[in-house]
Design an enzyme around this catalytic site. Structure first.
Site, PDB file in Angstrom:
ATOM      1  N   GLY A  52       9.267  68.499 -27.918  1.00  0.00           N
ATOM      2  CA  GLY A  52       8.452  69.091 -26.863  1.00  0.00           C
ATOM      3  C   GLY A  52       9.116  69.330 -25.528  1.00  0.00           C
ATOM      4  N   GLU A 107      10.485  64.086 -20.464  1.00  0.00           N
ATOM      5  CA  GLU A 107       9.440  64.078 -21.481  1.00  0.00           C
ATOM      6  C   GLU A 107       8.448  65.207 -21.182  1.00  0.00           C
ATOM      7  OE1 GLU A 107       8.321  63.495 -24.218  1.00  0.00           O
ATOM      8  OE2 GLU A 107       7.206  61.622 -24.426  1.00  0.00           O
ATOM      9  N   ASP A 108       7.825  65.736 -22.231  1.00  0.00           N
ATOM     10  CA  ASP A 108       6.847  66.811 -22.020  1.00  0.00           C
ATOM     11  C   ASP A 108       5.532  66.260 -21.473  1.00  0.00           C
ATOM     12  OD1 ASP A 108       6.245  65.485 -24.382  1.00  0.00           O
ATOM     13  OD2 ASP A 108       6.158  67.270 -25.637  1.00  0.00           O
ATOM     14  N   ASP A 111       1.114  60.486 -22.777  1.00  0.00           N
ATOM     15  CA  ASP A 111      -0.247  60.332 -23.284  1.00  0.00           C
ATOM     16  C   ASP A 111      -0.568  58.834 -23.292  1.00  0.00           C
ATOM     17  OD1 ASP A 111      -2.676  60.845 -24.504  1.00  0.00           O
ATOM     18  OD2 ASP A 111      -1.857  61.260 -26.463  1.00  0.00           O
ATOM     19  N   LYS A 139      -1.383  62.591 -18.855  1.00  0.00           N
ATOM     20  CA  LYS A 139      -2.805  62.670 -19.193  1.00  0.00           C
ATOM     21  C   LYS A 139      -3.568  61.581 -18.460  1.00  0.00           C
ATOM     22  CE  LYS A 139      -3.092  64.529 -23.644  1.00  0.00           C
ATOM     23  NZ  LYS A 139      -3.453  64.400 -25.056  1.00  0.00           N
ATOM     24  N   PHE A 160      -6.547  67.446 -25.683  1.00  0.00           N
ATOM     25  CA  PHE A 160      -5.313  67.849 -26.347  1.00  0.00           C
ATOM     26  C   PHE A 160      -4.884  69.210 -25.797  1.00  0.00           C
ATOM     27  CE2 PHE A 160      -2.495  69.332 -29.654  1.00  0.00           C
ATOM     28  CZ  PHE A 160      -1.762  68.186 -29.895  1.00  0.00           C
ATOM     29  N   VAL A 161      -3.648  69.285 -25.328  1.00  0.00           N
ATOM     30  CA  VAL A 161      -3.169  70.518 -24.695  1.00  0.00           C
ATOM     31  C   VAL A 161      -1.952  71.076 -25.425  1.00  0.00           C
ATOM     32  CG1 VAL A 161      -4.077  69.987 -22.404  1.00  0.00           C
ATOM     33  CG2 VAL A 161      -1.807  69.172 -23.012  1.00  0.00           C
ATOM     34  N   ASP A 167       3.026  71.367 -28.679  1.00  0.00           N
ATOM     35  CA  ASP A 167       2.581  72.055 -29.896  1.00  0.00           C
ATOM     36  C   ASP A 167       1.268  71.498 -30.434  1.00  0.00           C
ATOM     37  OD1 ASP A 167       3.773  69.522 -30.834  1.00  0.00           O
ATOM     38  OD2 ASP A 167       3.451  70.363 -32.825  1.00  0.00           O
ATOM     39  N   ARG A 173       4.215  76.291 -28.812  1.00  0.00           N
ATOM     40  CA  ARG A 173       5.215  75.808 -27.848  1.00  0.00           C
ATOM     41  C   ARG A 173       5.664  76.922 -26.907  1.00  0.00           C
ATOM     42  NH1 ARG A 173       6.896  70.680 -29.668  1.00  0.00           N
ATOM     43  NH2 ARG A 173       7.041  70.453 -31.926  1.00  0.00           N
TER      44      ARG A 173
END
Ligand code: IMP
Length: 192
Positions: A52, A107-108, A111, A139, A160-161, A167, A173
């Site tokens: 990601g 990091e993307d 969570d 998040k 959830f995004v 993805d 993506r």
């Protein structure tokens, strides 16, 4: 036109755009400048977490005015496609020895924080000069471990995004924004 094609095809599956491309661009520039200033006299290695983070990392390094090295680590977490179990397996380790380096994990999305928690522990054992975390998205209210990235871009609600590297079932993506999915995009899979 590229943008309108994305809009017509993948964009149809999006319920709501949470972070627009222009806002992403401004934020990435800010982060690039801030990180460059903080590491101006240091050798910095950016460690991107595959898959990601590759989109964010690619943009971020082009907003940085200092020499940087990049490396990637690929991990898989056991669990469904949309939740993390915290049990993490390294699929591809870093290519180079990182002992003595100033490392910034890129990091993307943060969570539960379980993935980062594992990585921070794993990399800390490698005798680094310093270790910090940059997560583009955090998040809200979801973290199960006390991890606070030194750098972050945006907070999003607990949904959830997808997009900008994130993805769902390996798709979306390449969307230039971050958004939530319409039910029709995932209900056939019975997930989420
Ligand atoms: P964590 O261990 O729960 O913090 O999850 C981290 C990883 O789960 C991220 O690096 C993403 O790959 C994935 N992930 C968590 N939330 C989302 C989301 O909303 N969309 C897409 N991927 C996500």
């Amino acid at each position: 036109m590229k943008a309108s094609l994305i809009e017509q095809v993948l964009g149809n599956d999006i319920e709501e755009v949470l972070v627009a491309p222009e806002d992403i661009q401004v934020k990435v520039r800010e982060l690039g400048q801030q990180i460059s200033a903080d590491y101006i006299d240091k050798d910095l290695l950016l460690v991107g977490i595959l898959r990601g983070a590759f989109v964010f990392l690619a943009d971020l390094i082009r907003e940085m005015g200092i020499p940087v090295e990049t490396d990637f680590i690929a991990i898989s977490s056991y669990g469904s496609s949309t939740t993390t179990s915290g049990v993490v397996r390294i699929l591809k380790d870093l290519d180079d020895d990182i002992e003595g380096k100033h490392v910034l994990i890129v990091e993307d999305i943060l969570d539960t924080g379980l993935t980062l928690n594992y990585l921070v522990k794993n990399l800390s054992s490698r005798r680094l000069a310093s270790l910090e975390v940059c997560s583009f998205i955090v998040k809200e209210g979801k973290q199960r471990v006390p991890i606070k990235p030194k750098y972050f871009g945006f907070t999003v609600p607990n949904k959830f995004v997808v997009g900008y590297g994130l993805d769902y079932a390996q798709k979306y993506r390449n969307l230039p924004f971050i958004g939530t999915l319409r039910r029709s995009a995932y209900e056939d899979n019975g997930m989420l």
